[in-house]
Design an enzyme around this catalytic site. Structure first.
Site, mmCIF file in Angstrom:
data_model
loop_
_atom_site.group_PDB
_atom_site.id
_atom_site.type_symbol
_atom_site.label_atom_id
_atom_site.label_comp_id
_atom_site.label_asym_id
_atom_site.label_seq_id
_atom_site.Cartn_x
_atom_site.Cartn_y
_atom_site.Cartn_z
ATOM 1 C CE LYS A 21 -2.262 2.645 3.673
ATOM 2 N NZ LYS A 21 -1.499 3.259 4.117
ATOM 3 C CG ASN A 22 2.600 2.514 3.559
ATOM 4 O OD1 ASN A 22 1.508 2.875 3.520
ATOM 5 N ND2 ASN A 22 3.084 2.102 4.612
ATOM 6 N NE ARG A 91 -0.856 12.652 6.132
ATOM 7 C CZ ARG A 91 -1.092 14.055 6.543
ATOM 8 N NH1 ARG A 91 -1.983 14.482 7.050
ATOM 9 N NH2 ARG A 91 -0.034 14.841 6.881
ATOM 10 C CB CYS A 115 -4.913 6.413 10.707
ATOM 11 S SG CYS A 115 -5.136 4.712 9.728
ATOM 12 N NE ARG A 120 -0.490 10.805 9.372
ATOM 13 C CZ ARG A 120 -0.890 9.793 8.936
ATOM 14 N NH1 ARG A 120 -2.250 9.369 8.954
ATOM 15 N NH2 ARG A 120 -0.084 9.060 8.035
ATOM 16 N N PRO A 121 0.740 17.392 10.354
ATOM 17 C CG PRO A 121 2.620 18.784 11.407
ATOM 18 C CD PRO A 121 1.752 17.423 11.536
ATOM 19 C CG ASP A 123 5.250 21.885 9.373
ATOM 20 O OD1 ASP A 123 4.955 20.542 9.260
ATOM 21 O OD2 ASP A 123 6.351 22.040 10.037
ATOM 22 C CG ASP A 304 2.640 1.828 9.173
ATOM 23 O OD1 ASP A 304 2.170 2.899 9.547
ATOM 24 O OD2 ASP A 304 2.923 1.587 7.957
ATOM 25 C CB ILE A 326 6.644 7.958 13.900
ATOM 26 C CG1 ILE A 326 7.726 7.215 13.945
ATOM 27 C CG2 ILE A 326 6.380 8.707 12.681
ATOM 28 C CD1 ILE A 326 8.995 7.862 13.708
ATOM 29 N NE ARG A 396 -7.753 4.241 4.959
ATOM 30 C CZ ARG A 396 -6.810 4.791 5.880
ATOM 31 N NH1 ARG A 396 -7.087 4.920 7.260
ATOM 32 N NH2 ARG A 396 -5.674 5.153 5.512
#
Ligand code: UD1
Length: 417
Positions: A21-22, A91, A115, A120-121, A123, A304, A326, A396
Site C-alpha cells: 500500500k505505502n 492521507r 488514520c 499530521r501537519p 509544513d 505501523d 513518530i 483500507r
C-alpha cells in the site's frame, strides 16, 4: 461488516504477501507526471487504492483493472482539484501535490484524511515546495498551490518525513536544475518510488541514503512497473505467528525490508529463514518476548507495527514498554485491547504493558488501519470468539486479511451484516 475470530490456534501453512500500500499510493500519484499509459502490476485491491483511483478519474484519467494489474491513462488530465469527498478518505491525497505541480502547475487539494494518529501537519512539504517556487494559499478547507516555474533546491529536512521526501522528489523530477535533499527519508517505499520514476526517465541517485540527488528532466515517459510486496503486511503476519506459535511461510520479496524486525523476532526464539522468495518462520515455545521497543524511521522499528506488537506484548507474561516516537496519538487501540483483558498504562508517548498469559474474547472496534489489524491479532491470541467491528479501516490496507489468515489455518470468518 465484522471479523469473527476463534483464537488460540497455532498457525501453519503458506500465504502470498500482497502488493505494498505505502509503495502503491505515491507511485499512482506519480503516474500523473507522464502523458500516456502507466501499467502497474501487483497492485493491492484495497480501499485506499480504490480511493486514489477515484481521485485520478476525477482529475481526468482513465483507469482499468485486469487482475492485480491496473492501467492508468493520464492523457485526459484536465483538473487539479481534489474535492473533499475524495481527499478526506485517506492521507495519501497529499501525495498529489508534487505530481500536479510538476505536470500542470497547480494543485487544489481538500485537506487529507486518513488514520487519526496525530496532527499530521504538512509544513515540511510546504516549506520545501515554497523554496522550489510554489505559491500556497491555505484555507480551512483546502491547500491551493501554484507555480510559474519549479527550480531545484538544496534542503535539509528537520525530520526525515516519508511523505515530504516523496512530494519533493515528485516535484523535483521535472524542475529546472538539481535538487539535493539532506536528511531524506530512507524507507524502502522511497526507493520504490525512485525506481518507478527512473523507469519513466527521471534522474535520481542515492535514494535509500541520507542525501538524495535529483536532476530535473524536461519530460517523463509512460512505463510498466511492478509494485513491491508489502513489508508491513508481512510484519503483521510475522507478529501473528510470534503470538500463536506454529510454522508458516510468508511468500514475498520484502524480507530485506523488515529492518530491525527480523533480529527482534529472532530474539523471541523464532527460527527464521529469509531470502528473496519469502520468510519461513518456526515459532516453538517457550517464547521470549522483547521487553522494550521504540519506533523510529527506517531501518528502526516501524510505527505501523507498533499496535500489532502491543497485542503481542499483552500476552507476553512480562512487563514490556513501547515508545511511539513518530505519531503523537497512536495508542487509540489500547482501550479496545483493555476490553480483551490487556493491562496497559499510557504515560505520554510510552505504553507500559503488564503482559498476561492470555487475552479474553470481546467485541472490539477498529478505529484505524494498523490498530484494526492489531485487534485481529489479539483475537488470534484470545481463547473464545472475538468480534472485530468497523473493519473498513482494516480493508483500507489489507486486501484479504481474513482469507490470508485462514490460509494460515486461523479460524476467522468475514460476516457481511
Ligand atoms: C509515516 C511513516 C511511514 C508509514 C506511514 C503510514 C515514519 C518516519 N513514517 O509516513 O513509515 O509507512 O506513516 O503509516 O515512520 N511531519 C511534520 N511535518 C510534515 C510532515 C511530517 O511535522 O510536513 C511529522 C508527522 O506529524 C509525524 C512525522 O513527521 O510526526 C512523520 O511523518 P511522515 O513520515 O511524513 O508520515 P508519513 O509520510 O505519513
Amino acid at each position: 461488516m465484522v471479523y469473527k475470530i476463534r483464537g488460540k490456534k497455532r498457525l501453519k501453512g503458506s500465504v502470498k504477501i500482497q502488493g505494498s500500500k505505502n509503495a502503491a499510493l505515491p507511485i499512482m500519484a506519480a503516474s500523473l507526471l507522464a502523458k500516456g499509459c502507466i501499467i502497474l502490476h501487483n497492485c493491492p485491491k484495497i480501499l485506499d487504492v480504490y480511493a486514489m483511483l477515484s481521485i485520478l478519474k476525477q482529475l481526468g484519467c482513465q483507469v482499468r483493472w485486469d487482475g492485480n494489474t491496473v492501467m492508468i491513462s493520464t492523457d485526459g488530465l484536465f483538473s487539479c482539484k481534489v474535492p473533499e469527498k475524495y481527499a478526506s478518505s485517506m492521507r495519501s491525497s497529499i501525495m498529489l501535490l508534487g505530481p500536479l505541480l510538476g505536470r500542470i502547475g497547480c494543485a487544489d487539494i481538500a485537506w487529507p484524511g486518513g488514520c487519526p494518529i496525530g496532527a499530521r501537519p504538512v509544513d515540511i512539504h510546504q516549506m520545501a515546495l515554497k523554496k522550489m517556487g510554489v505559491h500556497f494559499e491555505i484555507s480551512e478547507k483546502s491547500i491551493f498551490a501554484e507555480r510559474k516555474k519549479l527550480h531545484g533546491i538544496e534542503i535539509s529536512l528537520p525530520f526525515p518525513s516519508v511523505g515530504a521526501t516523496e512530494n519533493i522528489i515528485m516535484a523535483a523530477v521535472l524542475a529546472e536544475g538539481t535538487t539535493i535533499i539532506e536528511n531524506a527519508a530512507r524507507e524502502p517505499e522511497i526507493i520504490s518510488l525512485c525506481n518507478f520514476l527512473r523507469s519513466m526517465g527521471a534522474k535520481i541517485s542515492n535514494d535509500g541514503k541520507k542525501t538524495l540527488y535529483i536532476e530535473g528532466v524536461h519530460k517523463l515517459e509512460e512505463t510498466e512497473f511492478t509494485i513491491p510486496d508489502d513489508r508491513i503486511v508481512m510484519g503483521t503476519y510475522l507478529t501473528a505467528v510470534l503470538g500463536t506459535g506454529g510454522e508458516v511461510f510468508l511468500e514475498g520479496d520484502c524480507t530485506g525490508e523488515l529492518g530491525m524486525l527480523v533480529p527482534l523476532a529472532k530474539e523471541t526464539g523464532a527460527i527464521m529463514i529469509c531470502n528473496e522468495k519469502g520468510l519461513k518462520v518456526n515459532m516453538k515455545e517457550p517464547f521470549h518476548y522483547p521487553a522494550r521497543i521504540v519506533t523510529a524511521p527506517y531501518p528502526g522499528f516501524p510505527t505501523d507495527l507498533q499496535s500489532p506488537f502491543l497485542s503481542l506484548f499483552s500476552i507476553s507474561g512480562q512487563i514490556c514498554t513501547m515508545e511511539e516516537k513518530i505519531f503523537e496519538s497512536r495508542f487509540k487501540t489500547v482501550a479496545e485491547l483493555e476490553k480483551m483483558g490487556a493491562n496497559i498504562r499510557i504515560c505520554g508517548q510510552k505504553a507500559w504493558v503488564y503482559g498476561k498469559q492470555y487475552l479474553k474474547p470481546a467485541c472490539v472496534n477498529a478505529s484505524d488501519l494498523r490498530g484494526g489489524a492489531a485487534l485481529v491479532l489479539a483475537g488470534l491470541f484470545a481463547e473464545g470468539e472475538t468480534q472485530v467491528c468497523e473493519i473498513s479501516h482494516i480493508r483500507r490496507g489489507y486486501q484479504h486479511i481474513d482469507q490470508d489468515l485462514r490460509q494460515l489455518s486461523a479460524d476467522i470468518e468475514f460476516i457481511q451484516e
